[in-house]
Design a protein around this motif. Structure first.
Motif, PDB file in Angstrom:
ATOM      1  N   ALA A  84      11.932   0.268 -75.401  1.00 46.06           N
ATOM      2  CA  ALA A  84      12.310  -0.487 -76.606  1.00 46.06           C
ATOM      3  C   ALA A  84      11.658  -1.860 -76.606  1.00 46.06           C
ATOM      4  N   LEU A  85      11.670  -2.524 -75.462  1.00 49.72           N
ATOM      5  CA  LEU A  85      11.073  -3.859 -75.386  1.00 49.72           C
ATOM      6  C   LEU A  85       9.556  -3.811 -75.524  1.00 49.72           C
ATOM      7  N   THR A  86       8.947  -2.728 -75.108  1.00 48.50           N
ATOM      8  CA  THR A  86       7.505  -2.559 -75.303  1.00 48.50           C
ATOM      9  C   THR A  86       7.186  -2.410 -76.792  1.00 48.50           C
ATOM     10  N   LEU A  87       8.052  -1.684 -77.504  1.00 52.31           N
ATOM     11  CA  LEU A  87       7.843  -1.475 -78.945  1.00 52.31           C
ATOM     12  C   LEU A  87       8.176  -2.715 -79.772  1.00 52.31           C
ATOM     13  N   ASP A  88       9.067  -3.546 -79.274  1.00 52.22           N
ATOM     14  CA  ASP A  88       9.464  -4.774 -79.972  1.00 52.22           C
ATOM     15  C   ASP A  88       9.433  -5.928 -78.967  1.00 52.22           C
ATOM     16  N   PRO A  89       8.231  -6.324 -78.520  1.00 50.40           N
ATOM     17  CA  PRO A  89       8.126  -7.321 -77.456  1.00 50.40           C
ATOM     18  C   PRO A  89       8.656  -8.700 -77.830  1.00 50.40           C
ATOM     19  N   LYS A  90       8.688  -9.014 -79.111  1.00 46.36           N
ATOM     20  CA  LYS A  90       9.217 -10.312 -79.540  1.00 46.36           C
ATOM     21  C   LYS A  90      10.725 -10.261 -79.769  1.00 46.36           C
ATOM     22  N   ALA A  91      11.317  -9.096 -79.555  1.00 42.85           N
ATOM     23  CA  ALA A  91      12.759  -8.887 -79.748  1.00 42.85           C
ATOM     24  C   ALA A  91      13.189  -9.372 -81.131  1.00 42.85           C
ATOM     25  N   GLU A  92      12.524  -8.836 -82.135  1.00 45.52           N
ATOM     26  CA  GLU A  92      12.851  -9.200 -83.514  1.00 45.52           C
ATOM     27  C   GLU A  92      14.093  -8.467 -84.026  1.00 45.52           C
ATOM     28  N   ARG A  93      14.411  -7.346 -83.431  1.00 47.30           N
ATOM     29  CA  ARG A  93      15.590  -6.572 -83.836  1.00 47.30           C
ATOM     30  C   ARG A  93      16.784  -7.004 -82.988  1.00 47.30           C
ATOM     31  N   ASP A  94      17.956  -6.939 -83.574  1.00 46.25           N
ATOM     32  CA  ASP A  94      19.166  -7.286 -82.827  1.00 46.25           C
ATOM     33  C   ASP A  94      19.333  -6.410 -81.593  1.00 46.25           C
ATOM     34  N   THR A  95      18.996  -5.137 -81.741  1.00 46.55           N
ATOM     35  CA  THR A  95      19.176  -4.229 -80.599  1.00 46.55           C
ATOM     36  C   THR A  95      18.254  -4.602 -79.443  1.00 46.55           C
ATOM     37  N   THR A  96      17.040  -5.030 -79.739  1.00 44.91           N
ATOM     38  CA  THR A  96      16.148  -5.391 -78.639  1.00 44.91           C
ATOM     39  C   THR A  96      16.531  -6.746 -78.047  1.00 44.91           C
TER      40      THR A  96
END
Length: 165
Positions: A136-148
């Protein structure tokens, strides 16, 4: 009797053809398509369900997402929201199955990766949890989603625990 005659409301359903029925049975179209429900309409319903989930109306949200996954069984998002609802209802095995189904349909569904990772943590399955959280963190490295954002925080806690801090 009144001077005004009441008009019958126009039907919002479409005529169902034998060809459509055969396509449904053959798996060429989904039940939602068979019933004439557009993706836009299904997502409007999902928005209502998500609001219910967030406000704690879990049984109503469950009914909506069960209906949506039946109407559109190949939609990863609907399976993810069903899983989140099941998790809130503490039906963890069913939730994990729904997250897994969501990921079978879309391996890049970040919310499903985080949700399933959290469920693996509940089961003390650390390698599986880390694999999902890291994906998940690889797919959203900037943690733009609440879940990430949640996944990043979870990973930091796990790292501190591993370091004995």
């Amino acid at each position: 009797m009144s001077d005004k005659t009441q008009e019958k409301p126009q039907s919002t359903t479409r005529d169902l053809s034998q060809e459509d029925a055969e396509r449904l049975i053959g798996g060429e179209i989904t039940p939602g398509e068979f019933l004439g429900l557009s993706p836009e309409r299904l997502y409007k319903i999902a928005t209502l369900g998500h609001g219910m989930l967030k406000s704690g109306q879990l049984q109503q949200a469950l009914e909506i997402f069960e209906g949506l996954t039946a109407a559109s069984p190949y939609d990863s998002v609907f399976h993810c929201h069903l899983a989140a609802t099941l998790a809130r209802l503490e039906r963890f095995d069913e939730a994990k199955s729904s997250y897994t189904r969501s990921l079978e349909l879309n391996i890049a569904n970040v919310d499903s990766l985080v949700g399933r990772g959290e469920l693996y943590l509940r089961e003390s399955k650390l390698p599986e949890a880390l694999k999902d959280i890291q994906a998940a963190l690889t797919l959203d490295p900037k943690a733009e989603r609440d879940t990430t954002k949640r996944a990043r925080a979870t990973l930091l806690v796990l790292q501190r625990m591993a370091e004995g801090k």
